[in-house]
Design a protein around this motif. Structure first.
Motif, PDB file in Angstrom:
ATOM      1  N   SER A 451       0.417 -12.971  14.034  1.00 48.80           N
ATOM      2  CA  SER A 451      -0.804 -12.189  13.922  1.00 48.80           C
ATOM      3  C   SER A 451      -0.999 -11.802  12.460  1.00 48.80           C
ATOM      4  O   SER A 451      -0.040 -11.708  11.691  1.00 48.80           O
ATOM      5  N   LYS A 452      -2.231 -11.568  12.068  1.00 48.83           N
ATOM      6  CA  LYS A 452      -2.511 -11.315  10.651  1.00 48.83           C
ATOM      7  C   LYS A 452      -1.761 -10.096  10.126  1.00 48.83           C
ATOM      8  O   LYS A 452      -1.387 -10.055   8.949  1.00 48.83           O
ATOM      9  N   VAL A 469      -1.667 -18.090  10.651  1.00 52.18           N
ATOM     10  CA  VAL A 469      -2.159 -16.882  11.310  1.00 52.18           C
ATOM     11  C   VAL A 469      -2.832 -17.262  12.623  1.00 52.18           C
ATOM     12  O   VAL A 469      -3.593 -18.236  12.686  1.00 52.18           O
ATOM     13  N   SER A 471      -5.521 -15.890  15.101  1.00 52.21           N
ATOM     14  CA  SER A 471      -6.577 -14.875  15.127  1.00 52.21           C
ATOM     15  C   SER A 471      -7.769 -15.393  15.902  1.00 52.21           C
ATOM     16  O   SER A 471      -8.200 -16.533  15.711  1.00 52.21           O
ATOM     17  N   GLU A 472      -8.299 -14.548  16.769  1.00 51.69           N
ATOM     18  CA  GLU A 472      -9.451 -14.950  17.563  1.00 51.69           C
ATOM     19  C   GLU A 472     -10.692 -15.115  16.692  1.00 51.69           C
ATOM     20  O   GLU A 472     -11.534 -15.965  16.962  1.00 51.69           O
ATOM     21  N   SER A 488      -7.587 -20.434  15.404  1.00 49.36           N
ATOM     22  CA  SER A 488      -8.492 -19.587  16.179  1.00 49.36           C
ATOM     23  C   SER A 488      -9.062 -20.304  17.408  1.00 49.36           C
ATOM     24  O   SER A 488      -9.918 -19.747  18.098  1.00 49.36           O
ATOM     25  N   CYS A 505       5.866 -17.883  17.330  1.00 53.58           N
ATOM     26  CA  CYS A 505       4.734 -17.006  17.034  1.00 53.58           C
ATOM     27  C   CYS A 505       5.127 -15.535  17.173  1.00 53.58           C
ATOM     28  O   CYS A 505       5.653 -15.130  18.222  1.00 53.58           O
ATOM     29  N   LEU A 507       3.534 -12.107  17.541  1.00 55.59           N
ATOM     30  CA  LEU A 507       2.185 -11.747  17.944  1.00 55.59           C
ATOM     31  C   LEU A 507       2.073 -10.315  18.457  1.00 55.59           C
ATOM     32  O   LEU A 507       3.002  -9.766  19.043  1.00 55.59           O
ATOM     33  N   LYS A 508       0.891  -9.747  18.221  1.00 53.29           N
ATOM     34  CA  LYS A 508       0.487  -8.560  18.968  1.00 53.29           C
ATOM     35  C   LYS A 508       0.129  -9.006  20.383  1.00 53.29           C
ATOM     36  O   LYS A 508      -0.180 -10.180  20.619  1.00 53.29           O
ATOM     37  N   LYS A 510      -2.505  -8.546  21.949  1.00 53.72           N
ATOM     38  CA  LYS A 510      -3.875  -9.062  21.986  1.00 53.72           C
ATOM     39  C   LYS A 510      -3.902 -10.547  21.684  1.00 53.72           C
ATOM     40  O   LYS A 510      -4.612 -11.316  22.346  1.00 53.72           O
ATOM     41  N   GLU A 511      -3.138 -10.980  20.677  1.00 53.30           N
ATOM     42  CA  GLU A 511      -3.101 -12.396  20.330  1.00 53.30           C
ATOM     43  C   GLU A 511      -2.372 -13.219  21.389  1.00 53.30           C
ATOM     44  O   GLU A 511      -2.714 -14.389  21.613  1.00 53.30           O
ATOM     45  N   ARG A 534       4.577  -5.716  20.679  1.00 53.10           N
ATOM     46  CA  ARG A 534       4.532  -7.052  20.087  1.00 53.10           C
ATOM     47  C   ARG A 534       5.534  -7.971  20.770  1.00 53.10           C
ATOM     48  O   ARG A 534       6.435  -7.500  21.474  1.00 53.10           O
TER      49      ARG A 534
END
Length: 545
Positions: A451-452, A469, A471-472, A488, A505, A507-508, A510-511, A534
């Protein structure tokens, strides 16, 4: 000079011991905090590894977000002591230490009063945001030192030294290094104000000239327009673009002394607008030094608490001057104004228990391991803040100051030596990269994405400067362009060569949900390590027949 130092020996020794505990104790006990600390540490690490001392680089490409001087400090520290968390934080820590003593000296030059000087340094050293800034890898503490040094030497009439430190501030954070301190110098004659300007140009211009020669309009646009002018007109964080953002920031950042901010500022204004005696001229310049930069930052669309941080020494000196007058008045039997009590109740009575309750609720949801640190810190924070309130009520002002000082020292020591190391897994990528190294060795994969918010920390600790990265919204992943791939959609993952899988990966949540939503049966997600905030996953690509 020796006799003068001897006169100030005891307060300076006390401040040295206090600052050592507040700023340096367990400085490397927790990993670099995502995303900002790894940004500066990774840039400095890349530059030092490449032997490049002139052009800031990130992910192998030039980046123009900040000037060069802070990276030089980081590189010298890394080269001398190695790549450690405490060596990355050493420059801000030392800058914070020196700025406390510089504030003491500046107050002494202005007021010739040891009590005001000591109180100003004590207030500054124990303000909540100041303690935080001495312990994080950001430019703001070093920049604060240069701005304070500029003010200090200007007060002495040493304009060449003032311009030298202003130039170093400009090499640390750009045009603000010149703008902030000289906003308060309008009372001087122009010939005095700009005496020694050649020192500024001789110190600051060569590096900027080299960057323009090397990169031309790309540097001019990215640094001056995108990173400075554009931030004034366009909000980087829209939720922070509120008129009350900085007033609220001072109330929290100057805790526990924020009870006295309003009477201090009103007192400074009253003194500044009276007939111009020497003392009132000092209040006029200090008030300008606080209000003009604050109004400038309030008008800017991009707002961060760290932008107004260089104003803390000015506010501390103003508060100490007001405090000395307040102490004399109370000692002579004057009543404490009723308008002070609501602030005292809110800041000392309500805020500390509310903070502890919020931390407790957060720990129950995201970090149950910090239950006991939160309880113990609450047992320090709440009783001592209430004791300070009671001491003010009983007019025991020295006891009040002692309670607040002990409270902040105890809070800082417990938070940084006990609580933060326990939540290292939430705020830092250090432990996650350790887990990745173990899993990568067993499975043979080395390709990583994140994640960013984590990508800089993951790159710093893993040593891989070409991380990608996830990212959506790829176009808005970063405010400042980063020279790394951004995944993305599923097409981006399909374009990765089969031999580069598995893909690890960081990630959060969300990702993670985003990947589950866009990837089809050609991919398999395996969760390796999971936390409420995370995850670390291994993404496999199903072989095609």
């Amino acid at each position: 000079m020796l006799s003068a130092l001897k006169e100030h020996r005891k307060p300076l020794l006390f401040l040295a011991v206090l600052c050592g505990g507040l700023f340096a104790f367990k400085l490397g006990a927790y990993g670099l905090l995502d995303p900002d600390e790894p940004f500066y540490a990774l840039t400095s690490k890349e530059m030092l590894t490449a032997g490049n001392w002139l052009v800031p680089t990130l992910f192998g490409e030039p980046q123009f977000e900040k000037p060069i001087f802070f990276y030089w400090l980081e590189m010298v520290s890394f080269k001398t002591f190695g790549f450690h968390e405490w060596s990355a934080r050493l420059a801000p820590c030392l800058a914070g230490f020196i700025t406390v003593f510089l504030t003491y000296a500046w107050a002494q030059v202005l007021f010739r009063n040891k009590q005001i000087s000591f109180l100003a340094a004590l207030i500054l050293a124990t303000a909540a945001e100041y303690v935080v800034m001495t312990r994080v890898v950001l430019t703001d503490m070093v920049f604060c030192f240069f701005v304070t040094a500029t003010w200090f030497f200007s007060s002495l009439g040493r304009e060449r030294a003032a311009f030298f430190f202003s130039a170093l501030g400009s090499l640390t954070k750009g045009p603000l290094g010149f703008m902030i301190p000289f906003m308060s110098m309008f009372t001087k004659k122009s010939t005095e104000r700009f005496k020694g300007l050649w020192v500024f140009f001789l110190t600051a211009v060569p590096w900027y000239g080299y960057m323009v020669w090397r990169f031309g309009t790309a540097f001019l646009y990215d640094f001056f327009i995108h990173e400075n002018v554009r931030r004034f007109f366009i909000a980087e964080h829209r939720g922070m673009d509120r008129i009350f953002f900085y007033p609220a920031g001072f109330l929290g950042g100057f805790f526990p002394w924020s009870v006295f901010i309003l009477p201090t500022l009103f007192y400074g204004i009253r003194q500044a607008i009276r007939n111009r005696s020497c003392i009132q001229k000092i209040f006029f310049e200090l008030s300008l030094g606080f209000w003009l930069p604050l109004l400038f930052f309030m008008m800017a669309k991009s707002k961060l608490l760290s932008y107004t941080f260089p104003l803390y020494p000015v506010l501390a000196i103003l508060m100490a001057a007001w405090g000395a007058r307040f102490y004399r008045a109370v000692s002579m039997g004057a009543k404490i104004k009723a308008s002070l009590w609501p602030w005292a109740i809110a800041v000392w009575g309500v805020f500390p228990p509310a903070l502890v309750v919020s931390a407790f609720l957060y720990s129950q949801k995201s970090a149950p391991e910090v239950f006991w640190p939160v309880i113990v810190i609450g047992c320090v924070l709440v009783p001592l803040s209430w004791a300070a309130f009671i001491s003010l009520w009983r007019r025991h002002l020295r006891v009040m100051i002692a309670c607040l000082t002990v409270m902040m020292a105890g809070f800082a020591v417990l938070a940084y030596s006990w609580m933060l190391p326990m939540v290292d897994v939430i705020f830092s990528s250090r432990k996650w990269v350790e887990w990745y190294n173990e899993d990568a060795r067993s499975s043979g994969g080395t390709t990583i994405a994140a994640s960013k918010i984590y990508v800089r920390g993951v790159s710093y600790y893993s040593g891989q400067s070409r991380a990608a990265v996830v990212s959506e919204n790829g176009r808005r992943a970063f405010y400042t362009r980063h020279a790394i791939p951004i995944y993305s959609d599923q097409t981006a993952f399909l374009a990765i060569p089969q031999k580069e899988y598995p893909l690890f990966c960081f990630l959060k949540l969300k990702e993670l949900n985003f990947l589950k939503r866009i990837l089809d049966s050609r991919f398999r997600i395996e969760i390796l390590h999971e936390h409420p905030t995370r995850v670390l996953i291994k993404l496999q690509r199903t072989p095609t027949l």
